[in-house]
Every structure is written in structure tokens, then in C-alpha cells.
Design a protein around this motif. Sequence first.
Motif, PDB file in Angstrom:
ATOM      1  N   GLY A 107       0.812  -1.218   0.000  1.00 35.09           N
ATOM      2  CA  GLY A 107       0.000   0.000   0.000  1.00 35.09           C
ATOM      3  C   GLY A 107       0.839   1.259   0.000  1.00 35.09           C
ATOM      4  O   GLY A 107       0.548   2.216  -0.730  1.00 35.09           O
ATOM      5  N   ALA A 108       1.905   1.273   0.782  1.00 34.53           N
ATOM      6  CA  ALA A 108       2.769   2.454   0.850  1.00 34.53           C
ATOM      7  C   ALA A 108       3.439   2.737  -0.484  1.00 34.53           C
ATOM      8  O   ALA A 108       3.751   3.893  -0.809  1.00 34.53           O
ATOM      9  N   LEU A 109       3.673   1.691  -1.284  1.00 35.42           N
ATOM     10  CA  LEU A 109       4.342   1.876  -2.578  1.00 35.42           C
ATOM     11  C   LEU A 109       3.459   2.562  -3.606  1.00 35.42           C
ATOM     12  O   LEU A 109       3.962   3.264  -4.498  1.00 35.42           O
ATOM     13  N   LYS A 110       2.144   2.345  -3.518  1.00 38.49           N
ATOM     14  CA  LYS A 110       1.238   2.886  -4.539  1.00 38.49           C
ATOM     15  C   LYS A 110       1.271   4.417  -4.573  1.00 38.49           C
ATOM     16  O   LYS A 110       1.028   5.029  -5.614  1.00 38.49           O
TER      17      LYS A 110
ATOM     18  N   TYR B 261      -3.982   3.756  -4.489  1.00 37.29           N
ATOM     19  CA  TYR B 261      -3.326   4.052  -3.210  1.00 37.29           C
ATOM     20  C   TYR B 261      -4.358   4.229  -2.096  1.00 37.29           C
ATOM     21  O   TYR B 261      -4.207   3.658  -0.997  1.00 37.29           O
ATOM     22  N   ASP B 262      -5.402   4.997  -2.371  1.00 41.07           N
ATOM     23  CA  ASP B 262      -6.433   5.236  -1.355  1.00 41.07           C
ATOM     24  C   ASP B 262      -7.077   3.923  -0.909  1.00 41.07           C
ATOM     25  O   ASP B 262      -7.367   3.740   0.286  1.00 41.07           O
TER      26      ASP B 262
ATOM     27  N   SER C 285      -7.609   0.083   3.383  1.00 46.68           N
ATOM     28  CA  SER C 285      -7.584  -1.310   3.833  1.00 46.68           C
ATOM     29  C   SER C 285      -6.637  -1.478   5.021  1.00 46.68           C
ATOM     30  O   SER C 285      -6.972  -2.138   6.019  1.00 46.68           O
ATOM     31  N   PHE C 286      -5.469  -0.874   4.909  1.00 45.26           N
ATOM     32  CA  PHE C 286      -4.499  -0.952   6.011  1.00 45.26           C
ATOM     33  C   PHE C 286      -5.044  -0.274   7.257  1.00 45.26           C
ATOM     34  O   PHE C 286      -4.919  -0.807   8.369  1.00 45.26           O
ATOM     35  N   ASP C 287      -5.646   0.895   7.091  1.00 41.99           N
ATOM     36  CA  ASP C 287      -6.191   1.622   8.244  1.00 41.99           C
ATOM     37  C   ASP C 287      -7.290   0.825   8.931  1.00 41.99           C
ATOM     38  O   ASP C 287      -7.405   0.845  10.164  1.00 41.99           O
ATOM     39  N   ILE C 288      -8.107   0.123   8.149  1.00 39.89           N
ATOM     40  CA  ILE C 288      -9.158  -0.718   8.734  1.00 39.89           C
ATOM     41  C   ILE C 288      -8.529  -1.842   9.559  1.00 39.89           C
ATOM     42  O   ILE C 288      -8.992  -2.156  10.666  1.00 39.89           O
TER      43      ILE C 288
ATOM     44  N   LEU D  42      -9.830  -3.987  -2.101  1.00 39.27           N
ATOM     45  CA  LEU D  42      -8.767  -4.605  -2.887  1.00 39.27           C
ATOM     46  C   LEU D  42      -9.271  -5.031  -4.266  1.00 39.27           C
ATOM     47  O   LEU D  42      -8.536  -4.949  -5.256  1.00 39.27           O
ATOM     48  N   THR D  43     -10.510  -5.461  -4.340  1.00 36.05           N
ATOM     49  CA  THR D  43     -11.101  -5.804  -5.638  1.00 36.05           C
ATOM     50  C   THR D  43     -11.174  -4.577  -6.529  1.00 36.05           C
ATOM     51  O   THR D  43     -10.867  -4.634  -7.731  1.00 36.05           O
TER      52      THR D  43
END
Length: 313
Positions: free
Chosen positions: A241-244, A267-268, A273-276, A295-296
Motif C-alpha cells: 500500500g505504501a508503494l502505490k 493508493y487510497d 484497507s491498512f487503516d481498517i 482490494l477488488t
Amino acid sequence: MKKLHVTWEGVHDSTGYMFSFAKSLSCAVKNSPWPDIAEDIVATSGFAFRMWVSHDLCVSATSIWEFDKQKEWVENGGLICEYVGRYWGQDHIEEEKRLEAIRMIKNSIDRGIPAVSWDIGLPEWGLITGYDDESQKFSVIAINENPSGLAPDDPGTQMPYETLGKREVPILSVLTVTGRSEKPQEQILRDTMKLAVTHLKGGEWCENAKGLEAYPALIRHFETFNPDAAWNLKYFLGTYGALKYYAWKYFGKMGQADLAAIYKDVYDAWQESFDIMNSRDVTLEQVRQKIASLLTSAHQLETKAVEIMSARI
């Protein structure tokens, strides 16, 4: 003793889990004579687009790829590099390669640029920031360290020369930046899209699901959930996620408005997803369904990005 005062400060890592090679590379370039491309290099080396997911969610999947391609991939972004590697089954050249790597590292530090090296503090990439021939030790910063409070003459974390390439995962991989080429930005952009498309279509070697195939491989674990794998899921979300962010910013900088818009949304989706994962109970089915949906969406967006990039290369 010679030591550079280098920290992770200023390297954008929205999750704290950014892929360690890309983060180390960006930090090295940020502390080189070419800091203006410290963010670009994450995209132009192709790492803003790379994803690998193992069937069992072993986090080592992020480190199973062709290490020898580092020089080629980084030089795509307009830098000139040196690289040395020694891998499994190559014990007969261990000392030769270790000495070659030490020479490279010392030369790089003498130029004022930290070296990117495998297995620094953790079995991840980190930075070698200094050397001391008298003590035969390197100064290093691991990906999980924040030595911003160290004085310039404080050696910080140290690693003996003799353990280079012989630590927890005993292989050698060292990259140093030695210069900048005259490669035109337009060619860098075109070749970056080629790298991205090749990876996303599964063209780069890896034993695990890679590129666009990584999406269903990861989503599957939110649909058939194992609570013991929750941290692993968070690791994968944070790593990629950080790479996007870097793909979004690079395409915006290069005037590729449609690709920048796509990668902002990608990225968003990963960041949400990570924040959740950080803030909600992932054992609840509706929480996992939300992440799978995000993610889909990102998968569909990156598939569209591949179509656009393929038409431009």
C-alpha cells in the motif's frame, strides 16, 4: 572511522511497513547528490508496482525475486549503480564477494552516499552508513530503527565486516549508487511503464503469486480467514500500500493525468484497507468484506492501468 548522518526522516511511508528495499533505495538517493529523484526512483525502478503474495502468507514472499536485477531496474531511473550478490549454493565465492561488497560500501560512503544492503538488523533491506577499519565494523540503520536523535559522531548500531552476507538469512546483496546518467525523462517514463506492465502481467520471476495475480491471492485470505494470519495480512497491506503512493506521484509529475488519477484511487484503496486493519476488528466478516471490496476495486483499477500503459510503450 567514517560515518554519514542518515535517518529515515523525509522518506514517505504512509503505513510504516513500506517495502524495505524501496524505502532504503529512496533514502540512499535522498542522501545523494540527486535528492530530486528520491521519490521518482521508487516508481522508475518498478518497485511501486511490484507485489508478491505467498499461498500461506509467509512474509518472506516480499523477498523472493531476482536480486540480480536490482542494478538494471534502478538504472532504468537514470542512476548508475554497482551491485554485488552471492546466493544459495555459492559458498565457494563467499569471501570473494564479501570483500568486493566491502570495497563498494566504503567507496560509496566516501562519496557521501549510504549503501543498500540485505539483512541489516532484520532479514530485510537496510542501510550501511559508515565504516571503521580499526574496529572492522559498519554503522548501519535497520528498517525498523529511528536513529534521528543520534549525534553525527555516534556510531549507532554496528555490524562486523565479517558478518556481511552471513547473518539470519545468509545471502549477500549490496547495491550502491555511483552516479547519474543522461537518460532522457521521456525514455525513463516509457521504460518505467514497460517494467510495470511486465511485472503486473507476471513476466518477472517469482515463486509466488505476482503482479495482478497477487490481488486474488491476498483477497482469498480475507474470504477464508485465519485469525493467526492477521498480522501477516497487515504486513502485506502495509508493504504494498505504501508503494502505490509513489506510482501516483510519479505519473502526476510526468503529466500522465489518467494514470495518476488511477493510482491515487489505488493508493487510497490500499491505505484504507491498512487503516481498517489497524482500527477495526478484522475477525468480523463485514470488516473483512470491506477490505476485500477495496482490494477488488484496486485490482480492477490496476488492470485498467496495464491497458493504458501497454498502449503507450
